[in-house]
Enzyme design. Structure first.
Site, PDB file in Angstrom:
ATOM      1  N   GLY A   8      -1.356   6.635   3.141  1.00  0.00           N
ATOM      2  CA  GLY A   8      -1.055   5.409   2.384  1.00  0.00           C
ATOM      3  C   GLY A   8      -2.230   4.994   1.521  1.00  0.00           C
ATOM      4  O   GLY A   8      -2.492   3.808   1.297  1.00  0.00           O
ATOM      5  N   GLN A  12      -2.989  -1.205  -1.298  1.00  0.00           N
ATOM      6  CA  GLN A  12      -3.998  -2.247  -1.519  1.00  0.00           C
ATOM      7  C   GLN A  12      -5.289  -1.953  -0.737  1.00  0.00           C
ATOM      8  O   GLN A  12      -6.385  -2.054  -1.277  1.00  0.00           O
ATOM      9  CB  GLN A  12      -3.435  -3.622  -1.102  1.00  0.00           C
ATOM     10  CG  GLN A  12      -4.313  -4.777  -1.542  1.00  0.00           C
ATOM     11  CD  GLN A  12      -3.951  -6.100  -0.867  1.00  0.00           C
ATOM     12  OE1 GLN A  12      -3.074  -6.154  -0.005  1.00  0.00           O
ATOM     13  NE2 GLN A  12      -4.628  -7.169  -1.257  1.00  0.00           N
ATOM     14  N   ASP A  34      -0.741  10.128   0.028  1.00  0.00           N
ATOM     15  CA  ASP A  34       0.268   9.074  -0.116  1.00  0.00           C
ATOM     16  C   ASP A  34       1.606   9.755  -0.415  1.00  0.00           C
ATOM     17  O   ASP A  34       1.643  10.901  -0.863  1.00  0.00           O
ATOM     18  CB  ASP A  34      -0.097   8.109  -1.261  1.00  0.00           C
ATOM     19  CG  ASP A  34       0.531   6.732  -1.089  1.00  0.00           C
ATOM     20  OD1 ASP A  34      -0.187   5.779  -0.749  1.00  0.00           O
ATOM     21  OD2 ASP A  34       1.763   6.606  -1.282  1.00  0.00           O
ATOM     22  N   ILE A  35       2.677   9.006  -0.192  1.00  0.00           N
ATOM     23  CA  ILE A  35       4.014   9.516  -0.559  1.00  0.00           C
ATOM     24  C   ILE A  35       4.220   9.391  -2.065  1.00  0.00           C
ATOM     25  O   ILE A  35       5.087  10.039  -2.639  1.00  0.00           O
ATOM     26  CB  ILE A  35       5.108   8.757   0.229  1.00  0.00           C
ATOM     27  CG1 ILE A  35       6.424   9.535   0.227  1.00  0.00           C
ATOM     28  CG2 ILE A  35       5.297   7.337  -0.289  1.00  0.00           C
ATOM     29  CD1 ILE A  35       7.457   8.974   1.195  1.00  0.00           C
ATOM     30  N   ARG A  36       3.393   8.518  -2.714  1.00  0.00           N
ATOM     31  CA  ARG A  36       3.444   8.380  -4.177  1.00  0.00           C
ATOM     32  C   ARG A  36       2.458   9.359  -4.797  1.00  0.00           C
ATOM     33  O   ARG A  36       1.501   9.783  -4.141  1.00  0.00           O
ATOM     34  CB  ARG A  36       3.038   6.965  -4.594  1.00  0.00           C
ATOM     35  CG  ARG A  36       4.050   5.907  -4.249  1.00  0.00           C
ATOM     36  CD  ARG A  36       3.640   4.586  -4.847  1.00  0.00           C
ATOM     37  NE  ARG A  36       2.655   3.877  -4.063  1.00  0.00           N
ATOM     38  CZ  ARG A  36       1.734   3.058  -4.580  1.00  0.00           C
ATOM     39  NH1 ARG A  36       1.629   2.896  -5.872  1.00  0.00           N
ATOM     40  NH2 ARG A  36       0.887   2.417  -3.781  1.00  0.00           N
ATOM     41  N   ASP A  52       4.199  12.721   3.109  1.00  0.00           N
ATOM     42  CA  ASP A  52       5.110  11.741   3.717  1.00  0.00           C
ATOM     43  C   ASP A  52       4.812  11.732   5.217  1.00  0.00           C
ATOM     44  O   ASP A  52       5.082  12.712   5.920  1.00  0.00           O
ATOM     45  CB  ASP A  52       6.567  12.167   3.446  1.00  0.00           C
ATOM     46  CG  ASP A  52       7.569  11.229   4.107  1.00  0.00           C
ATOM     47  OD1 ASP A  52       7.159  10.365   4.906  1.00  0.00           O
ATOM     48  OD2 ASP A  52       8.771  11.369   3.820  1.00  0.00           O
ATOM     49  N   TYR A 141       8.646  -6.252  10.889  1.00  0.00           N
ATOM     50  CA  TYR A 141       7.230  -5.918  10.690  1.00  0.00           C
ATOM     51  C   TYR A 141       6.444  -6.197  11.982  1.00  0.00           C
ATOM     52  O   TYR A 141       5.703  -5.349  12.464  1.00  0.00           O
ATOM     53  CB  TYR A 141       6.700  -6.769   9.540  1.00  0.00           C
ATOM     54  CG  TYR A 141       5.259  -6.522   9.131  1.00  0.00           C
ATOM     55  CD1 TYR A 141       4.869  -5.306   8.588  1.00  0.00           C
ATOM     56  CD2 TYR A 141       4.298  -7.532   9.262  1.00  0.00           C
ATOM     57  CE1 TYR A 141       3.562  -5.090   8.177  1.00  0.00           C
ATOM     58  CE2 TYR A 141       2.988  -7.324   8.847  1.00  0.00           C
ATOM     59  CZ  TYR A 141       2.616  -6.101   8.304  1.00  0.00           C
ATOM     60  OH  TYR A 141       1.322  -5.902   7.904  1.00  0.00           O
ATOM     61  N   LYS A 145       4.464  -3.775  14.612  1.00  0.00           N
ATOM     62  CA  LYS A 145       3.017  -3.950  14.828  1.00  0.00           C
ATOM     63  C   LYS A 145       2.698  -4.060  16.321  1.00  0.00           C
ATOM     64  O   LYS A 145       1.744  -3.453  16.804  1.00  0.00           O
ATOM     65  CB  LYS A 145       2.498  -5.171  14.065  1.00  0.00           C
ATOM     66  CG  LYS A 145       2.424  -4.967  12.551  1.00  0.00           C
ATOM     67  CD  LYS A 145       1.562  -3.776  12.176  1.00  0.00           C
ATOM     68  CE  LYS A 145       1.442  -3.538  10.699  1.00  0.00           C
ATOM     69  NZ  LYS A 145       0.806  -2.272  10.351  1.00  0.00           N
TER      70      LYS A 145
HETATM   71  P1  NAD Z   1       0.404  -1.155   0.729  1.00  0.00           P
HETATM   72  O1  NAD Z   1       1.855  -1.463   0.746  1.00  0.00           O
HETATM   73  O2  NAD Z   1      -0.426  -1.686  -0.390  1.00  0.00           O
HETATM   74  O3  NAD Z   1       0.165   0.411   0.820  1.00  0.00           O
HETATM   75  C1  NAD Z   1       0.888   1.230   1.702  1.00  0.00           C
HETATM   76  C2  NAD Z   1       0.920   2.630   1.114  1.00  0.00           C
HETATM   77  O4  NAD Z   1       1.695   3.448   2.008  1.00  0.00           O
HETATM   78  C3  NAD Z   1       1.585   2.696  -0.267  1.00  0.00           C
HETATM   79  O5  NAD Z   1       0.714   3.309  -1.193  1.00  0.00           O
HETATM   80  C4  NAD Z   1       2.842   3.545  -0.019  1.00  0.00           C
HETATM   81  O6  NAD Z   1       3.167   4.383  -1.117  1.00  0.00           O
HETATM   82  C5  NAD Z   1       2.441   4.352   1.207  1.00  0.00           C
HETATM   83  N1  NAD Z   1       3.586   4.848   1.992  1.00  0.00           N
HETATM   84  C6  NAD Z   1       4.749   4.224   2.271  1.00  0.00           C
HETATM   85  N2  NAD Z   1       5.544   5.024   3.004  1.00  0.00           N
HETATM   86  C7  NAD Z   1       4.865   6.177   3.207  1.00  0.00           C
HETATM   87  C8  NAD Z   1       5.141   7.390   3.899  1.00  0.00           C
HETATM   88  N3  NAD Z   1       6.308   7.591   4.523  1.00  0.00           N
HETATM   89  N4  NAD Z   1       4.190   8.341   3.920  1.00  0.00           N
HETATM   90  C9  NAD Z   1       3.005   8.167   3.283  1.00  0.00           C
HETATM   91  N5  NAD Z   1       2.686   7.053   2.598  1.00  0.00           N
HETATM   92  C10 NAD Z   1       3.607   6.057   2.567  1.00  0.00           C
HETATM   93  O7  NAD Z   1      -0.183  -1.645   2.144  1.00  0.00           O
HETATM   94  P2  NAD Z   1      -1.678  -2.104   2.491  1.00  0.00           P
HETATM   95  O8  NAD Z   1      -1.785  -3.548   2.178  1.00  0.00           O
HETATM   96  O9  NAD Z   1      -2.661  -1.145   1.929  1.00  0.00           O
HETATM   97  O10 NAD Z   1      -1.596  -2.009   4.081  1.00  0.00           O
HETATM   98  C11 NAD Z   1      -2.027  -0.876   4.810  1.00  0.00           C
HETATM   99  C12 NAD Z   1      -1.889  -1.202   6.286  1.00  0.00           C
HETATM  100  O11 NAD Z   1      -2.612  -2.399   6.586  1.00  0.00           O
HETATM  101  C13 NAD Z   1      -0.449  -1.455   6.770  1.00  0.00           C
HETATM  102  O12 NAD Z   1      -0.306  -0.990   8.081  1.00  0.00           O
HETATM  103  C14 NAD Z   1      -0.353  -2.975   6.762  1.00  0.00           C
HETATM  104  O13 NAD Z   1       0.619  -3.424   7.671  1.00  0.00           O
HETATM  105  C15 NAD Z   1      -1.749  -3.341   7.212  1.00  0.00           C
HETATM  106  N6  NAD Z   1      -2.112  -4.709   6.847  1.00  0.00           N
HETATM  107  C16 NAD Z   1      -2.260  -5.070   5.540  1.00  0.00           C
HETATM  108  C17 NAD Z   1      -2.589  -6.382   5.225  1.00  0.00           C
HETATM  109  C18 NAD Z   1      -2.756  -6.844   3.808  1.00  0.00           C
HETATM  110  O14 NAD Z   1      -2.886  -8.063   3.576  1.00  0.00           O
HETATM  111  N7  NAD Z   1      -2.787  -5.930   2.834  1.00  0.00           N
HETATM  112  C19 NAD Z   1      -2.761  -7.316   6.255  1.00  0.00           C
HETATM  113  C20 NAD Z   1      -2.566  -6.919   7.569  1.00  0.00           C
HETATM  114  C21 NAD Z   1      -2.269  -5.599   7.861  1.00  0.00           C
HETATM  115  C1  AKB Z   2       1.840  -9.296   4.940  1.00  0.00           C
HETATM  116  O1  AKB Z   2       1.874 -10.462   4.464  1.00  0.00           O
HETATM  117  O2  AKB Z   2       2.830  -8.639   5.264  1.00  0.00           O
HETATM  118  C2  AKB Z   2       0.469  -8.703   5.179  1.00  0.00           C
HETATM  119  C3  AKB Z   2       0.015  -9.013   6.565  1.00  0.00           C
HETATM  120  C4  AKB Z   2      -0.696 -10.262   6.839  1.00  0.00           C
HETATM  121  O3  AKB Z   2       0.256  -8.246   7.461  1.00  0.00           O
HETATM  122  N1  AKB Z   2      -0.417  -9.172   4.173  1.00  0.00           N
END
Ligand code: NAD
Ligand code: AKB
Length: 318
Positions: A8, A12, A34-36, A52, A141, A145
């Protein structure tokens, strides 16, 4: 950690984590995936695999070919998207984590996995939420988690897999857009403040949630993975936070830097209900005690840094 795989990686967190890991361990030592498909600039920076994570054989082939010994597993659907597609969220969020842990067991890899404040629910104590407490989330979600936290604990206790993780709050960053979460307003607000001096927020003005600036989040992930295992009582799902703020407090901090900035509110009932089920503030004492966690960015410093980075980027984009 000699050879690292980030799943992934175009999201972000991954966008900034890959850069930080490459700066620390070497460009060729960190395989982004990434899958993208990435842009040309993203691919030029180091090894990239189109992967993936719900496909066991793909994962296995990449881990074996690159002789990976640590996996930062970020592939997931965030809270709002997961509520739209709960069946896909189960498969991506939990199915892929199970596959990563199985591979880590077979190939002796360490694993980092982010959990979230979304792992808590409406019956969790809302203020200074303890490290160990009630976890009955009401979103898909959150279900993935909590199950993921338990699965990581299980793989450590049963098989000795070095699985570590953090419960991140909402993350605020300028390098890559957020992926469809409930806390996304806290990033969007900066873009709209710089572009138009006004923003329409989808959460109520008094919705209090924990937040953190991305440089703190990246440092937390790396520090946890480098921490002395003997000091870790929890190892996995550590509460971490930097601030507990509402949309109106964030708007006021931005208005100090961008005079004339105003916010109006049009509440999205789905995301508001998710936010209302999450804590107002979490207690990160266990992370502070067990591996020395300390945030560096408060609201004022974060706001100034976000604007300083985002303004030239948006001006250059026209
Ligand atoms: P994001 O949505 O920005 O990025 C996730 C990435 O995963 C994307 O680039 C997507 O293309 C890729 N993806 C989706 N399905 C896939 C698959 N099957 N195989 C491979 N790649 C795949 O998410 P993020 O904000 O970078 O979050 C990453 C992790 O951190 C997640 O587990 C999220 O729950 C956790 N998290 C994020 C936040 C936040 O505020 N950003 C907060 C708490 C927890
Ligand atoms: C969301 O809002 O889904 C994330 C998180 C706090 O897990 N930013």
């Amino acid at each position: 950690m000699k050879k690292i795989l980030v799943t992934g990686a175009l999201g972000q967190i991954g966008t900034e984590l890959v850069a930080a890991l490459r700066a620390r361990y070497g460009r060729r030592q960190v395989v982004a995936s990434d899958i993208r498909m990435p842009s040309r600039e993203e691919i030029a920076d180091g090894p990239f695999e189109h992967l993936d994570c719900t496909r066991q054989l793909q994962l296995q082939e990449v881990v074996t070919r690159h002789r990976v010994d640590a996996i930062f597993h970020l592939a997931a659907l965030l809270s709002a998207v997961a509520e739209e597609k709960p069946q896909v969220a189960w498969e991506v969020n939990l199915g892929s984590l199970y596959r990563v842990l199985e591979l880590a067991r077979q190939q002796e890899c360490a694993v980092f996995t982010p959990s979230s404040i979304g792992a808590f629910g409406p019956t969790t104590p809302k203020v200074r939420t303890p490290q160990d407490t009630i976890q009955r989330p009401t979103t898909m979600y959150g279900v993935t988690k909590v199950a993921g936290e338990l699965l990581c604990d299980y793989y450590f206790h049963r098989f000795g897999v070095d699985a570590r993780g953090l419960r991140f709050p909402g993350l605020i960053s300028h390098a890559a857009p957020p992926g469809g979460g409930t806390t996304d307003y806290a990033v969007e607000i900066f873009y709209e403040a710089i572009r138009h001096r006004r923003y329409t927020c989808f959460l109520r003005p008094d919705t209090r949630l924990d937040m953190m600036y991305m440089p703190d989040a990246i440092r937390a992930a790396i520090e946890l993975m480098e921490a002395d295992a003997a000091r870790l009582e929890h190892r996995n799902a550590f509460n971490v936070t930097a601030m507990s703020i509402t949309p109106e407090e964030l708007a006021a901090a931005i208005a100090e830097e961008i005079p004339g900035f105003t916010v109006s509110y049009r509440v999205d009932p789905v995301r508001q209900a998710i936010a209302d089920s999450w804590p107002d503030s979490i207690d990160d004492g266990a992370a502070r005690r067990e591996w020395g966690w300390r945030p560096e960015y408060d609201l004022k410093r974060l706001t100034r840094d976000m604007i300083a980075h985002l303004r030239p980027k948006l001006e250059a984009a026209g």
